[in-house]
Design a protein around this motif. Structure first.
Motif, PDB file in Angstrom:
ATOM      1  N   UNK A 187       1.197  -0.929  -0.086  1.00  0.00           N
ATOM      2  CA  UNK A 187       0.202  -0.245  -0.351  1.00  0.00           C
ATOM      3  C   UNK A 187       0.667   1.240   0.041  1.00  0.00           C
ATOM      4  N   UNK A 188       0.466   1.562  -0.737  1.00  0.00           N
ATOM      5  CA  UNK A 188       1.157   3.359  -0.634  1.00  0.00           C
ATOM      6  C   UNK A 188       1.033   4.045   0.196  1.00  0.00           C
ATOM      7  N   UNK A 239      12.368  -0.161  -2.238  1.00  0.00           N
ATOM      8  CA  UNK A 239      11.917   0.925  -2.488  1.00  0.00           C
ATOM      9  C   UNK A 239      11.661   1.377  -3.800  1.00  0.00           C
ATOM     10  N   UNK A 240      10.364   1.546  -4.111  1.00  0.00           N
ATOM     11  CA  UNK A 240       9.631   1.274  -4.799  1.00  0.00           C
ATOM     12  C   UNK A 240       8.655   2.896  -5.118  1.00  0.00           C
ATOM     13  N   UNK A 297       4.451   8.746  -5.486  1.00  0.00           N
ATOM     14  CA  UNK A 297       5.932   9.267  -3.990  1.00  0.00           C
ATOM     15  C   UNK A 297       6.746   7.549  -4.846  1.00  0.00           C
ATOM     16  N   UNK A 298       7.732   7.685  -3.399  1.00  0.00           N
ATOM     17  CA  UNK A 298       8.703   6.807  -3.254  1.00  0.00           C
ATOM     18  C   UNK A 298       8.268   6.580  -1.865  1.00  0.00           C
ATOM     19  N   UNK A 299       8.329   4.633  -1.581  1.00  0.00           N
ATOM     20  CA  UNK A 299       8.328   4.103  -0.394  1.00  0.00           C
ATOM     21  C   UNK A 299       8.630   2.900   0.075  1.00  0.00           C
ATOM     22  N   UNK A 300       8.989   2.592   1.252  1.00  0.00           N
ATOM     23  CA  UNK A 300       9.572   1.615   1.170  1.00  0.00           C
ATOM     24  C   UNK A 300       8.815   0.447   2.081  1.00  0.00           C
ATOM     25  N   UNK A 301       9.106  -0.410   0.918  1.00  0.00           N
ATOM     26  CA  UNK A 301       8.229  -1.976   1.619  1.00  0.00           C
ATOM     27  C   UNK A 301       9.399  -2.801   2.369  1.00  0.00           C
TER      28      UNK A 301
END
Length: 196
Positions: A4-5, A26-27, A34-38
């Motif tokens: 989920x973003x 990071x995607x 938005x770049x976020x980390x999973x």
């Protein structure tokens, strides 16, 4: 897995193989950029389990088990030994308040009486506790073992065998007061009397 973003809450299906064995990646969100980390669930599971008490619980349980097992391991053999004592072979003992004797009632030594003063007595032609003058007897022919109230007769792989009631015995046979057995041409009677 579903990701989920963090910004727009858009949800995506993400293949776990794409982590390439890394703990996180990071995607970029396709919707809001938005770049976020999973985080890789394979790596996250262990710390989560530890925090939730999974591994910590096992860690807490293991030492008592180990301590318990080691405590039990030393007494178990000690407990087995006493259990092994009364059955055949282990720690024979004479009964209290009883006198045990072997009376030779037939054969070259007829009239002789041998008092049993130890829990295991061998009978034979030579080198035995009770030596009989009988050429048909083996050197170590038979043994009588006293296990408190149980008295057993065992043939010691003699050449001619040990007879009880006219039959060769195999293994051990329990004897009682006035039981007779034959070794070669010698007949022996077990006599049990009260100690005076």
């Amino acid at each position: 897995m579903i990701i989920e973003c963090t910004n727009c809450r858009a949800r995506y299906q993400y293949d776990e193989d794409r982590f390439e064995r890394k703990p996180s990646k990071k995607i970029k969100c396709a919707k809001c950029s938005t770049i976020f980390e999973i985080h890789n669930p394979a790596f996250a599971a262990k710390p989560v389990a530890a925090a939730a008490g999974g591994d910590a619980t096992y860690t807490r349980r293991d030492p008592p088990k180990v301590a318990h097992d080691t405590t039990e391991q030393s007494p178990i053999p000690k407990r087995e030994d006493p259990f092994a004592a009364p059955p055949p072979g282990a720690q024979p003992q004479l009964p209290t308040g009883k006198r045990l004797s072997l009376a030779i009632i037939n054969g070259n030594d007829a009239g002789s009486v041998y008092r049993i003063e130890k829990p295991r007595v061998t009978v034979g032609r030579a080198g035995a506790d009770l030596t009989i003058n009988d050429t048909e007897a083996s050197r170590q022919h038979a043994a009588i073992e006293v296990r408190d109230s149980v008295i057993v007769l065992e043939d010691l792989k003699s050449t001619n065998g040990t007879m009880v009631d006219g039959e060769k015995i195999i293994g051990t046979v329990e004897l009682s007061n006035q039981s007779e057995f034959q070794i070669g041409g010698t007949t022996i009677m077990l006599i049990v009397t009260e100690e005076s």
